[in-house]
Scaffold this active site. Structure first.
Site, PDB file in Angstrom:
ATOM      1  CB  VAL A   1       0.832  -3.157   4.449  1.00  0.00           C
ATOM      2  CG1 VAL A   1       1.149  -1.718   5.117  1.00  0.00           C
ATOM      3  CG2 VAL A   1      -0.384  -3.545   4.218  1.00  0.00           C
ATOM      4  CB  SER A   2      -0.221  -2.099  -1.263  1.00  0.00           C
ATOM      5  OG  SER A   2      -1.152  -2.879  -1.140  1.00  0.00           O
ATOM      6  CB  THR A   3      -2.957   2.303   0.079  1.00  0.00           C
ATOM      7  OG1 THR A   3      -1.925   3.273   0.462  1.00  0.00           O
ATOM      8  CG2 THR A   3      -3.993   3.103   0.536  1.00  0.00           C
TER       9      THR A   3
ATOM     10  CD  GLU B   1      -1.047  -5.982   0.014  1.00  0.00           C
ATOM     11  OE1 GLU B   1      -0.716  -7.003  -0.965  1.00  0.00           O
ATOM     12  OE2 GLU B   1      -0.079  -5.426   0.559  1.00  0.00           O
ATOM     13  CD  GLN B   2      -1.808   0.731   5.428  1.00  0.00           C
ATOM     14  OE1 GLN B   2      -2.126   1.398   4.430  1.00  0.00           O
ATOM     15  NE2 GLN B   2      -1.087   0.731   6.467  1.00  0.00           N
TER      16      GLN B   2
END
Length: 261
Positions: A27-29, A31-32
């Site tokens: 997960v990318s920041t 997307e979180q």
């Protein structure tokens, strides 16, 4: 008379061990925060798949805050998962969705080749693809191409939007010249603007770049990067921004920079 012998399995024969599997999460920041597809959700999905198909989980690899466009060498946990596969630690890698594995076709194929060479099958839960089958291998390539196409479209739309705004008010994002700050709009940062005026004043008095640096360093004036050591190269950039500091137009728009000089 020929007798037929029936081969019977001994009652005490051991049960074959269940197939081993590992899960890969990413997960990318952004997307979180925006998509609600955090590591916990991905972990639940992949673990449920393993349970449903009788796979024994022996490892978890999770890259947090890493883009799906990054290569294997830039994703430590993906690299570890591939290394473990080559060492024979598991036979199936369960991934919640194809874009968790890669957002570029070339990268996806590279990861696939590495795992296939190690004898590992990839399972993509969301797309319901098992890449041990011919259909799975075909669908993997098709879906990856679609994912890349969608990503390129998003990038194009974002770029077009920035260009349109740039023509309207000169605002395309990015770093602003030293002396300004972005606060909803472009504004003068008083402390830095004073340094800009001082640099130009000394330059008009024919101080050399080295002499100006010496004065700024002696007074421990913070540099644009936040340090305390000024170099001539930094001053050259500031001096080249003179049209901006004089209130020149911003980009292709009719909007002007707030004048510092």
């Amino acid at each position: 008379m020929t007798s037929k012998h029936r081969i019977q399995t001994p009652k005490n024969a051991p049960t074959p061990p269940p197939e081993t599997a590992a899960i890969y999460l990413r997960v990318s920041t952004e997307e979180q925060a925006d998509e609600g597809f955090g590591l916990d959700v991905q972990r639940t999905q992949t673990s449920a798949y393993a349970t449903a198909f009788g796979l024994t989980l022996v490892g978890e690899y999770a890259d947090e805050g890493v883009s799906g466009t990054k290569g294997i060498g830039e994703r430590p946990q993906l690299a570890a998962a591939i290394q473990a596969a080559k060492a024979g630690h598991y036979k199936t890698l369960i991934v919640p969705a194809i874009d968790r594995l890669a957002r570029r076709v070339s990268l996806l194929l590279q990861i696939w080749d590495e795992l296939e060479a190690a004898g590992v099958t990839i399972v993509l839960v969301k797309e319901r693809i098992d890449t041990s089958t011919a259909v799975g291998r075909l669908m993997r390539t098709v879906i990856a191409a679609i994912a890349e196409f969608e990503r390129d479209n998003i990038v194009a739309r974002t770029t077009d939007g920035r260009n349109a705004r740039g023509k309207l008010d000169g605002e395309k994002g990015g770093r602003v010249p030293y002396g300004y700050v972005r606060n909803g709009s472009i504004e003068i940062e008083p402390t830095k603007a004073a340094v800009v005026r001082r640099i130009f004043a000394l330059h008009r008095r024919r101080f050399s770049l080295a002499e100006i640096c010496a004065q700024l360093n002696e007074d421990r004036v913070p540099t644009p990067q936040g340090g305390v050591t000024w170099y001539p190269a930094t001053l050259r950039i500031i001096l080249k921004n003179k049209p901006i500091y004089l209130g020149g137009k911003r980009g292709e728009s009719e909007v002007c920079w707030p004048a510092i000089l």
